[in-house]
Design an enzyme around this catalytic site. Structure first.
Site, PDB file in Angstrom:
ATOM      1  N   ARG A  52       0.795  -1.276   0.081  1.00 40.92           N
ATOM      2  CA  ARG A  52       0.127   0.104  -0.120  1.00 40.92           C
ATOM      3  C   ARG A  52       0.770   1.241   0.022  1.00 40.92           C
ATOM      4  NH1 ARG A  52      -2.936  -3.843   1.942  1.00 40.92           N
ATOM      5  NH2 ARG A  52      -0.984  -4.442   3.010  1.00 40.92           N
ATOM      6  N   THR A  53       1.759   1.397   0.873  1.00 41.60           N
ATOM      7  CA  THR A  53       2.484   2.502   1.083  1.00 41.60           C
ATOM      8  C   THR A  53       3.206   3.040   0.030  1.00 41.60           C
ATOM      9  OG1 THR A  53       2.720   2.138   3.320  1.00 41.60           O
ATOM     10  CG2 THR A  53       3.844   4.015   2.626  1.00 41.60           C
ATOM     11  N   LYS A  82      26.283  -4.112   0.047  1.00 42.00           N
ATOM     12  CA  LYS A  82      27.697  -4.166  -0.086  1.00 42.00           C
ATOM     13  C   LYS A  82      28.408  -3.174   1.006  1.00 42.00           C
ATOM     14  CE  LYS A  82      27.189  -3.909  -5.187  1.00 42.00           C
ATOM     15  NZ  LYS A  82      27.559  -3.061  -6.411  1.00 42.00           N
ATOM     16  N   ARG A 103      11.416   3.888   3.311  1.00 46.71           N
ATOM     17  CA  ARG A 103      11.225   2.916   4.513  1.00 46.71           C
ATOM     18  C   ARG A 103      12.176   2.299   4.800  1.00 46.71           C
ATOM     19  NH1 ARG A 103       5.926  -1.088   4.526  1.00 46.71           N
ATOM     20  NH2 ARG A 103       4.816   1.078   5.194  1.00 46.71           N
ATOM     21  N   HIS A 131       5.205   5.905  11.336  1.00 48.09           N
ATOM     22  CA  HIS A 131       4.675   5.827  10.081  1.00 48.09           C
ATOM     23  C   HIS A 131       3.769   7.136  10.099  1.00 48.09           C
ATOM     24  CE1 HIS A 131       3.511   4.443   6.430  1.00 48.09           C
ATOM     25  NE2 HIS A 131       3.232   3.083   6.653  1.00 48.09           N
TER      26      HIS A 131
HETATM   27  C1  NCD Z   1       2.140  -1.186   8.147  1.00 45.07           C
HETATM   28  C2  NCD Z   1       3.335  -0.951   8.377  1.00 45.07           C
HETATM   29  O1  NCD Z   1       4.224  -1.163   7.490  1.00 45.07           O
HETATM   30  O2  NCD Z   1       3.754  -0.507   9.301  1.00 45.07           O
HETATM   31  N1  NCD Z   1       1.240  -1.247   6.921  1.00 45.07           N
HETATM   32  C3  NCD Z   1       0.976   0.087   6.488  1.00 45.07           C
HETATM   33  O3  NCD Z   1       2.006   0.577   5.926  1.00 45.07           O
HETATM   34  N2  NCD Z   1      -0.191   0.289   5.965  1.00 45.07           N
HETATM   35  C4  NCD Z   1       1.113  -1.958   9.328  1.00 45.07           C
HETATM   36  C5  NCD Z   1       1.770  -3.499   9.387  1.00 45.07           C
HETATM   37  O4  NCD Z   1       2.907  -3.904   8.661  1.00 45.07           O
HETATM   38  O5  NCD Z   1       1.038  -4.168   9.944  1.00 45.07           O
END
Ligand code: NCD
Length: 319
Positions: A52-53, A82, A103, A131
């Site tokens: 999703r993100t 590396k 991320r 997040h």
């Molecule tokens: C979440 C995350 O990556 O923190 N997912 C997201 O970004 N929608 C939640 C999760 O991984 O449980």
């Protein structure tokens, strides 16, 4: 510079402004999107899995008329394997893009990246830390679906310790009045003390409620989360936390007709599939709200000045 590192950086006015801007983006999406970021490039640098993100950030940039470069498994497929430091990777990628969505598996990684980046860093999650952009789309979901962001009872359910979306959501909700949080968590995954104290210091009522049924009866929002298996040091603790709280049709029958169920997704059994058909199941709509909210965030960040000397000069002369 308009980095997005922590949800704490958004005050009430900034949050309300962002909600309004995201609503404008939603209307623009209905008309086929915008071309405001024509010629701009977003880099998506993902050291942890994401569906999703990453895709909603990419969709958001494309819907603004911009373009995207992306690495989806940077832990293995970038030079990190590396031995390249995150700082060096960011210095390099900042020469290729106008904004970086990052991320990473380590808490604090986004802040480290921001310190060396000449372009805005938008955190898409730093380990079990935060997040922030998820919290903003979660707030937008509450606003659209419940109709307000004040005077709310929110049941936070599941892994409140490692669930980074929960931490950022608590920071965001702390900016509004009349917020009551009911923490429904296994004893091995409580809300971290610092997050709890932040909320309390901002006038939020934080209560521990081990009974999900009781919480669901009074909640405007049931915010369910996945137990973050990958972050547990002890397999025994994971087994204790897993499967303890499940949103199913029985729970829905205890909930008010005007309440909603949210989940950042992915789910791993903690929301029964037969809940999906209930109009109160807001989690798939929640995923879609990620696009207008991330469009608003990208617009906000791409207005920012780039730091330092330009990478490219307009002259073709050899120095
Ligand atoms: C979440 C995350 O990556 O923190 N997912 C997201 O970004 N929608 C939640 C999760 O991984 O449980």
């Amino acid at each position: 510079m308009r980095h997005v590192i922590s949800a704490k950086a958004f005050d009430r006015d900034a949050l309300l402004g962002l909600l309004a801007e995201a609503a404008r983006m939603q209307v623009a999406l209905g008309r086929g999107g915008l071309r405001t970021q024509d010629g701009k490039v977003m880099a998506a640098l993902f050291f942890e899995p994401s569906t999703r993100t990453r895709l909603s950030f990419e969709a958001a940039m494309l819907r603004l008329g911009g373009q995207v470069i992306s690495t989806e498994n940077a832990r293995e497929f970038s030079s990190a394997i590396k031995g390249e430091t995150l700082e060096d990777t960011i210095r390099v990628v900042a020469g290729y893009a106008d904004v970086i969505v990052l991320r990473h598996h380590e808490v604090g990684a986004a802040a480290r990246a921001a310190r060396v980046s000449r372009v805005p860093i938008l955190s898409a999650g730093d380990g079990a830390g935060e997040h922030p952009t998820q919290a903003l789309l979660d707030l937008y979901t509450v606003w659209r679906e419940v109709g307000r962001v004040e005077d709310l009872t929110v049941a936070l359910v599941g892994d409140l310790l490692y669930g980074r979306t929960v931490h950022s959501l608590v920071y965001v909700l702390s900016r509004f009045s009349g917020i009551r949080l009911l923490c429904v968590a296994p004893d091995v995954t409580p809300l971290p003390a610092d997050v709890r104290e932040y909320a309390a210091a901002h006038g939020v009522r934080v209560e521990v409620e081990p009974d999900l049924h009781k919480a669901a009866q009074v909640a405007d929002v049931v915010y369910q989360t996945r137990v973050q298996k990958e972050r547990f040091a002890s397999a025994a603790d994971y087994e204790r936390a897993r499967g303890q709280y499940i949103v199913d049709r029985g729970l829905l029958s205890a909930m008010r007709a005007d309440s909603i169920v949210m989940h950042p997704l992915p789910r791993a059994g903690e929301v029964a599939p037969d809940v999906d058909d209930d109009p109160r199941a807001a989690y798939f709509r929640q995923t879609h709200y990620g696009v207008p909210v991330r469009m608003a965030l990208l617009e906000r960040s791409l207005q920012a000045q780039v730091a330092g000397e330009p990478v490219w000069s307009e002259s073709a002369e050899v120095q």
